[in-house]
Design a protein around this motif. Structure first.
Motif, PDB file in Angstrom:
ATOM      1  N   TYR A 132      50.598  -5.970  79.215  1.00 55.76           N
ATOM      2  CA  TYR A 132      51.477  -7.114  78.992  1.00 55.76           C
ATOM      3  C   TYR A 132      50.699  -8.416  79.168  1.00 55.76           C
ATOM      4  N   ASP A 133      50.755  -9.265  78.158  1.00 59.36           N
ATOM      5  CA  ASP A 133      50.090 -10.566  78.210  1.00 59.36           C
ATOM      6  C   ASP A 133      51.133 -11.633  78.539  1.00 59.36           C
ATOM      7  N   SER A 134      51.136 -12.075  79.783  1.00 58.38           N
ATOM      8  CA  SER A 134      52.115 -13.080  80.217  1.00 58.38           C
ATOM      9  C   SER A 134      51.570 -14.488  80.088  1.00 58.38           C
ATOM     10  N   GLY A 135      50.319 -14.605  79.645  1.00 54.25           N
ATOM     11  CA  GLY A 135      49.693 -15.922  79.590  1.00 54.25           C
ATOM     12  C   GLY A 135      49.049 -16.306  80.905  1.00 54.25           C
ATOM     13  N   ALA A 136      49.185 -15.399  81.886  1.00 53.85           N
ATOM     14  CA  ALA A 136      48.596 -15.688  83.204  1.00 53.85           C
ATOM     15  C   ALA A 136      47.664 -14.554  83.582  1.00 53.85           C
ATOM     16  N   THR A 137      48.146 -13.637  84.383  1.00 53.12           N
ATOM     17  CA  THR A 137      47.296 -12.527  84.820  1.00 53.12           C
ATOM     18  C   THR A 137      47.613 -11.280  84.020  1.00 53.12           C
ATOM     19  N   SER A 138      46.720 -10.306  84.096  1.00 52.65           N
ATOM     20  CA  SER A 138      46.937  -9.060  83.368  1.00 52.65           C
ATOM     21  C   SER A 138      48.105  -8.311  83.980  1.00 52.65           C
ATOM     22  N   THR A 144      56.641   2.279  75.502  1.00 55.09           N
ATOM     23  CA  THR A 144      58.062   2.384  75.187  1.00 55.09           C
ATOM     24  C   THR A 144      58.885   1.206  75.674  1.00 55.09           C
ATOM     25  N   LYS A 145      58.266   0.196  76.287  1.00 62.29           N
ATOM     26  CA  LYS A 145      59.034  -0.982  76.659  1.00 62.29           C
ATOM     27  C   LYS A 145      58.977  -1.994  75.507  1.00 62.29           C
ATOM     28  N   SER A 146      59.464  -3.165  75.756  1.00 64.98           N
ATOM     29  CA  SER A 146      59.503  -4.192  74.724  1.00 64.98           C
ATOM     30  C   SER A 146      58.110  -4.445  74.157  1.00 64.98           C
ATOM     31  N   ASN A 147      58.042  -4.648  72.817  1.00 64.94           N
ATOM     32  CA  ASN A 147      56.736  -4.964  72.237  1.00 64.94           C
ATOM     33  C   ASN A 147      56.487  -6.467  72.185  1.00 64.94           C
ATOM     34  N   LYS A 148      57.347  -7.240  72.819  1.00 66.26           N
ATOM     35  CA  LYS A 148      57.120  -8.682  72.889  1.00 66.26           C
ATOM     36  C   LYS A 148      56.092  -8.959  73.974  1.00 66.26           C
ATOM     37  N   HIS A 173      52.675  -7.165  69.309  1.00 68.29           N
ATOM     38  CA  HIS A 173      53.628  -6.560  68.372  1.00 68.29           C
ATOM     39  C   HIS A 173      53.083  -5.288  67.722  1.00 68.29           C
ATOM     40  N   THR A 174      51.918  -4.818  68.168  1.00 71.04           N
ATOM     41  CA  THR A 174      51.424  -3.542  67.647  1.00 71.04           C
ATOM     42  C   THR A 174      52.267  -2.418  68.240  1.00 71.04           C
ATOM     43  N   ASP A 175      52.891  -1.639  67.371  1.00 75.53           N
ATOM     44  CA  ASP A 175      53.782  -0.576  67.821  1.00 75.53           C
ATOM     45  C   ASP A 175      53.068   0.768  67.876  1.00 75.53           C
ATOM     46  N   GLN A 176      52.197   1.041  66.923  1.00 75.94           N
ATOM     47  CA  GLN A 176      51.453   2.290  66.874  1.00 75.94           C
ATOM     48  C   GLN A 176      50.052   2.041  66.339  1.00 75.94           C
ATOM     49  N   VAL A 177      49.114   2.889  66.768  1.00 72.82           N
ATOM     50  CA  VAL A 177      47.765   2.900  66.213  1.00 72.82           C
ATOM     51  C   VAL A 177      47.407   4.350  65.931  1.00 72.82           C
ATOM     52  N   VAL A 178      46.864   4.615  64.762  1.00 68.28           N
ATOM     53  CA  VAL A 178      46.380   5.950  64.406  1.00 68.28           C
ATOM     54  C   VAL A 178      44.861   5.925  64.444  1.00 68.28           C
ATOM     55  N   ARG A 191      55.295  -4.080  64.426  1.00 65.95           N
ATOM     56  CA  ARG A 191      56.737  -4.154  64.283  1.00 65.95           C
ATOM     57  C   ARG A 191      57.238  -5.372  65.057  1.00 65.95           C
ATOM     58  N   ASP A 192      57.912  -6.264  64.350  1.00 64.13           N
ATOM     59  CA  ASP A 192      58.478  -7.448  64.979  1.00 64.13           C
ATOM     60  C   ASP A 192      59.999  -7.311  64.931  1.00 64.13           C
ATOM     61  N   ILE A 193      60.578  -6.917  66.077  1.00 64.73           N
ATOM     62  CA  ILE A 193      62.017  -6.682  66.133  1.00 64.73           C
ATOM     63  C   ILE A 193      62.789  -7.969  65.879  1.00 64.73           C
ATOM     64  N   ASN A 194      62.262  -9.100  66.349  1.00 62.19           N
ATOM     65  CA  ASN A 194      62.958 -10.372  66.173  1.00 62.19           C
ATOM     66  C   ASN A 194      63.106 -10.729  64.694  1.00 62.19           C
ATOM     67  N   LEU A 195      62.052 -10.467  63.925  1.00 65.06           N
ATOM     68  CA  LEU A 195      62.083 -10.765  62.492  1.00 65.06           C
ATOM     69  C   LEU A 195      62.614  -9.592  61.677  1.00 65.06           C
ATOM     70  N   GLY A 196      62.678  -8.415  62.289  1.00 65.56           N
ATOM     71  CA  GLY A 196      63.144  -7.241  61.574  1.00 65.56           C
ATOM     72  C   GLY A 196      62.159  -6.745  60.536  1.00 65.56           C
ATOM     73  N   THR A 197      60.856  -6.806  60.853  1.00 64.62           N
ATOM     74  CA  THR A 197      59.831  -6.408  59.887  1.00 64.62           C
ATOM     75  C   THR A 197      58.912  -5.339  60.460  1.00 64.62           C
ATOM     76  N   SER A 198      58.374  -4.525  59.565  1.00 64.64           N
ATOM     77  CA  SER A 198      57.335  -3.544  59.902  1.00 64.64           C
ATOM     78  C   SER A 198      56.210  -3.692  58.900  1.00 64.64           C
ATOM     79  N   THR A 199      54.969  -3.772  59.413  1.00 61.10           N
ATOM     80  CA  THR A 199      53.804  -3.958  58.560  1.00 61.10           C
ATOM     81  C   THR A 199      52.729  -2.980  58.986  1.00 61.10           C
ATOM     82  N   VAL A 200      52.118  -2.310  58.018  1.00 61.22           N
ATOM     83  CA  VAL A 200      51.018  -1.391  58.294  1.00 61.22           C
ATOM     84  C   VAL A 200      49.723  -2.050  57.819  1.00 61.22           C
TER      85      VAL A 200
END
Length: 623
Positions: A132-138, A144-148, A173-178, A191-200
């Motif tokens: 999680y990147d909070s803009g502060a510490t790692s 499976t938690k939020s991808n935000k 916003h990376t949901d999966q990596v193969v 996957r950006d849930i806020n925008l409702g988009t999926s991009t590969v």
């Protein structure tokens, strides 16, 4: 060899010389390693009682990796939270030494997600987690938690000492990596849930885009190196099911089996190469179809040699000359064998339930009935050993499955089997929303979590009574997880017929459960879809699907049991119901200290069976 059915669960793996299985040790899942040649003695790897064995696989002939979960309370940015932490352990068969991987990290929830065995970098594996990147510490690794704000990161991990070296960090916003088998990125899904988009993406190149997405309609499965494309799962539109996605331009083509589309099937991936070797279809039995000649030939040979048995290939050696196989009949624990295609021989390993080998088991019958709105509901009735429906009527226990995105089959089920042995008829309905049938049947459950899915269960009990299978004076209902929720809701809605209800690790406040997910997460969107998005804007609508608000309508005796370390349906669901019922005498609450959602120990399942059978006998006796 004594292996309890509920602990084995197909957990059996072969290598050329060794094989291993999941077996009980003092009632807890443990790992046994056997030498196929007989040159060395077997080894039993016991785990501490706080560890819950999940799965395991061979890295090479001398090293095994097993993964386990453990209950932890961790301080997070949102305060103190309860998690099931996942860990991986490297075990050296020759020396007997074990090493926890990523042991030089702290505060990480999941350090077990191994994505490559790194054959070019002997003695190391590649592990991926989410930072999680909070803009502060790692932050912490927590899939499976939020991808935000969550970014996947890979680590090269030394199998001997468990130490890590950071390999790569992927964008937010990376949901999966193969990855390919060498740990190189092949493609990633943003996957950006806020925008409702999926991009590969392939590297920096966008190869596929879709919008209007509020659930995981697209999943990347694996790289199919033989054709150079991705295997993906599409859950909407004309391409629904398994497809190849071109890495050049993202175009789709269906995965074919002969001249037919594979469709809505689960994938069988070779653990050594990461390639697709077969598919599996849900139904009365989960049926395997193999796409590679070695496994297809082995399956055909075993089926010809063992007519009347259901064959499931559970693992194989790297050269596919030896396979482990489970042979089963309806309602009876599977027997396990090793088939050697070169020698044309099949040797017995043992039974998944040796304590039941010489005992009669319940008679499992596939049934179907019509729900009140005309929908056909398939399911199973398990009758007492040696009995048929002509011997009825029997006292009835309805046992809806958990999930709810799951399904019951004709395979042995420890819970319904125990009740049938005690003299009950047990109905297991695959209500709408269940898998194992058509996509339309599964989608029919959307928005009906506390509605028609519950009605389907009530209608099943009425059908069993009308058919003369069940006694007409009422029935009891039991279930775990969503099945526990269903049991409580049925007790409220069909109170005139329900004589008792049992909920084990069940949801009691689905609105609270929804609020516990991060609003922009995949889990939140899927749970909201099951509940019914936008349907519960007023208090009365919410109360109608909440057992904690329906407790007053439950007049029958109610038994509620819950694992104290359940993180799938948190323990607060139990305490909410206990608070809501006050001191009402028809409610009994039992805390299961040290137990999780899945009741993996023999102790937990024995406790559930002993308590619930005593409860049934008191309120719904066989005689």
């Amino acid at each position: 060899m004594v292996v309890r059915t509920e602990l084995l669960s197909r957990s059996f793996l072969l290598k050329a010389r060794n094989w291993s299985l999941n077996a009980p040790r003092r009632g807890l899942p443990s790992l046994c390693v056997f030498d196929l040649t007989g040159a060395t003695e077997s080894a039993l790897i016991g785990l501490d009682s706080t560890y819950r064995l999940k799965d395991f696989f061979w890295v090479d002939e001398a090293r095994l990796i097993f993964r386990f979960g453990m209950f932890e309370r961790l301080q997070t940015q949102s305060g103190m939270q309860e998690f099931e932490a996942w860990r991986a352990v490297s075990y050296d068969v020759n020396s007997g030494e074990s090493t926890v991987l990523m042991n030089d990290t702290r505060g990480m929830v999941d350090t077990s997600n191994i994505v490559s065995l790194l054959p070019q970098d002997e003695g190391k594996v590649l592990i991926m987690g989410w930072i999680y990147d909070s803009g502060a510490t790692s932050g912490t690794i927590m899939p499976t938690k939020s991808n935000k704000g969550w970014m996947p990161r890979t680590f090269a991990v030394n199998l001997k000492n468990g130490k890590t070296r950071k390999a790569e960090t992927f964008p937010k916003h990376t949901d999966q990596v193969v990855f390919d088998q060498y740990g190189r990125e092949v493609a990633r899904l943003r996957r950006d849930i806020n925008l409702g988009t999926s991009t590969v993406y392939r590297g920096r190149d966008e190869i596929y885009f879709e919008d209007d997405v509020n659930v995981r309609n697209l999943r990347l499965i694996a790289l199919e190196e033989s054709v150079g494309d991705l295997i993906v799962w599409i859950d909407r539109g004309e391409n629904r099911g398994l497809n190849y996605m071109s890495l050049r331009d993202g175009s789709m083509s269906p995965v074919m089996i002969g001249d037919k589309r594979a469709g809505a099937a689960a994938t069988i991936i070779d653990p050594y190469t990461g390639t697709l070797v077969g598919v599996e279809y849900g139904g009365e039995w989960d049926e395997q179809v193999f796409l590679v000649p070695e496994l297809d030939a082995a399956q055909s040979a075993i089926e010809a040699a063992m007519p009347g048995k259901h064959v499931t290939i559970t693992s194989w050696t790297a050269d596919r000359k030896k396979v482990s196989v489970a042979l089963a009949e309806a309602g009876r624990p599977a027997d396990y064998f090793v088939y050697d295609s070169a020698a044309g021989t099949m040797g017995s390993i043992g039974s998944a339930g040796s304590h039941l080998v010489n005992r009669p088991v319940g008679n499992v019958v596939s049934i179907s009935y019509e729900a009140r709105d005309g929908r056909t509901i398939q399911g199973f009735v398990t009758l007492p050993p040696g009995k048929t429906s002509d011997n009825g009527p029997f006292p009835l226990v309805v046992l809806p499955h958990g999930g709810p995105v799951a399904h019951d089959t004709a395979e042995f089920d420890w819970w319904s089997g125990a009740y049938a042995e005690a003299g009950y008829a047990v109905l297991r309905p695959n209500y709408r929303g269940s898998t194992g049938s058509t996509s339309e049947h599964r989608f029919a459950g959307y928005g009906e979590y506390g509605g028609k899915m519950v009605d389907d269960v009530i209608d099943g009990a009425a059908w069993a009574i009308a058919q003369g299978i069940a006694k007409p004076d009422g029935y009891c209902i039991a279930g775990g997880s969503y099945g526990g929720y269903s049991a409580l809701m049925v007790a409220a809605r069909d109170s005139g017929q329900v004589k008792c209800a049992i909920s084990v690790n069940g949801v009691t406040d689905p609105i609270l459960r929804l609020s516990e997910y991060t609003p922009d997460s995949n889990a939140y969107n899927h749970y909201e879809l099951m509940l019914g998005s936008g349907r519960f804007s007023d208090d009365a609508s919410r109360a109608a699907i909440m057992p904690v608000r329906q407790a007053g309508a439950m007049s029958a005796p109610i038994l509620i049991m819950h694992g104290r370390e359940d993180t799938r349906v948190p323990f607060r669901q139990f305490t909410r119901m206990r608070e809501a019922t006050g001191n009402r005498p028809n409610f009994t609450f039992v805390e299961m200290e040290g137990e999780d959602h899945f009741l993996q120990s023999t102790y937990a399942r024995s406790d559930v069976l002993n308590r619930t059978r005593t409860f049934l006998e008191a309120h719904h006796p066989v005689q």
